[in-house]
Design a protein around this motif. Structure first.
Motif, short mmCIF file in Angstrom:
data_model
loop_
_atom_site.label_atom_id
_atom_site.label_comp_id
_atom_site.label_asym_id
_atom_site.label_seq_id
_atom_site.Cartn_x
_atom_site.Cartn_y
_atom_site.Cartn_z
N LEU A 298 7.43 -4.15 9.62
CA LEU A 298 7.08 -4.07 8.20
C LEU A 298 7.44 -5.34 7.44
N THR B 240 0.85 -1.19 0.00
CA THR B 240 0.00 0.00 0.00
C THR B 240 0.89 1.25 0.00
N PRO B 241 0.32 2.43 -0.29
CA PRO B 241 1.11 3.66 -0.20
C PRO B 241 1.74 3.85 1.18
N PHE B 242 1.03 3.43 2.23
CA PHE B 242 1.59 3.54 3.58
C PHE B 242 2.83 2.65 3.73
N ASP B 243 2.80 1.46 3.13
CA ASP B 243 3.96 0.56 3.19
C ASP B 243 5.18 1.21 2.52
N TRP B 244 4.95 1.82 1.36
CA TRP B 244 6.06 2.49 0.66
C TRP B 244 6.59 3.65 1.50
N ALA B 245 5.68 4.40 2.12
CA ALA B 245 6.11 5.51 2.97
C ALA B 245 6.91 5.00 4.16
N MET B 246 6.48 3.86 4.73
CA MET B 246 7.22 3.26 5.84
C MET B 246 8.63 2.85 5.40
N THR C 239 4.54 -7.28 5.31
CA THR C 239 4.56 -7.33 3.85
C THR C 239 5.13 -8.62 3.28
#
Length: 305
Positions: free
Chosen positions: A179, A72-78, A183
């Protein structure tokens, strides 16, 4: 992958990181910490990028046909945030290594082990075991003894920087564990955090240091080892291993880098520690073991009582 296999991967990573303290110190004779960090993480990114790209393509193809979790976009931001934390920890530690010994740097970095459950409480409201507070006290006492117990009762400049970096290493281990388990894409996480760290260190090096081709060439083998092996291999092994174990367990195993750092310092740089410093090292190692072993023993006792 079994938990034992994951722990073995992280033990290999710890051995590599311990030996890299020597390389990091030697490299500072010819270049600045920002430049060295940028070069090693750029190389590390190149090493793991093809594997990460393959992993990402495979996940996308599988996710189209099944309900399997996708990023998700949140995963990429993390992932980007973890790269920022990694860069700060690496640069602060690298500067500290210039002003202290390999042995001190290795053992003081291990302070992140008791910090992992403490940071878990602060950021994830996960209450640590009561023994954690005793472990922190032992670690701080050990840090004081390693510092040499001078008349000012304070850490040396390099020691203080390495201790500061341990906060970011603790946060890094905690975030990677969360994370990576969520993921199950360790190679993608590794590549993103390496690239972010390389980018930020490059900006810092351009603003604060003088970069020369001659310095890069003279430090080629140090960069090659610290980049391809310490970053590309060891940090990737950490992320893969943490996909299958808890952050506190990972911190315990990864802390073995302190032992390997002391061995490497004695073997390659003829560093020696006195009895007071040895007691300090023993206290820090005791804190590392205390965090994991005592809670497990108490749980086992309650189970059979």
């Amino acid at each position: 992958m079994t938990r034992l296999q994951a722990n073995f991967l992280m033990l290999i990573a710890a051995a590599i990181w311990g030996s890299t303290f020597v390389v990091q110190q030697l490299a500072m004779e010819t270049m600045g910490p920002m430049t060295f960090t940028a070069a090693r993480f750029f190389l590390g990114t190149l090493v793991v990028l093809p594997l990460a790209w393959r992993e990402l393509k495979k996940r996308k193809s599988v996710a189209q046909d099944t309900a399997r979790y996708h990023l998700t976009p949140f995963d990429w931001a993390m992932m980007v945030g973890i790269g920022v934390v990694l860069c700060i920890g690496t640069v602060v530690q690298q500067i500290g290594i210039i002003h202290t010994t390999v042995t001190n740097a290795g053992f003081l970095t291990a302070l992140y082990v008791p910090l992992v459950p403490l940071l878990g409480l602060i950021f994830f409201r996960k209450r640590p075991h009561w023994v954690t507070w005793f472990a922190i006290a032992c670690s701080l006492t050990g840090t004081f003894l390693i510092s040499g117990m001078d008349s000012s009762f304070s850490l040396g400049y390099g020691d203080a920087l390495v201790v500061s970096s341990s906060v970011f290493w603790g946060l890094h281990v905690l975030l990677v564990g969360v994370l990576a388990a969520k993921t199950t894409m360790p190679l993608t996480l590794a590549a993103v955090q390496f690239a972010v760290c390389a980018f930020l260190a490059t900006l810092g090096g351009m603003l604060t240091e003088t970069v020369s081709i001659a310095a890069l060439l003279s430090t080629f083998w140090s960069i090659a080892y610290a980049g391809a092996v310490s970053v590309g291999l060891a940090f990737t092994l950490q992320v893969v291993g943490q996909s299958y174990t808890q952050p506190a367990d990972a911190a315990l195993i990864l802390s073995m880098e302190t032992v390997f750092a002391a061995l490497a310092g004695a073997l390659f740089l003829q560093e020696r520690i006195g009895s007071t410093e040895a007691i300090g090292c023993a206290l820090i190692l005791s804190a590392i073991l205390m965090v994991e072993i005592i809670p497990q023993l108490l749980r086992r006792k309650l189970r059979f009582s």
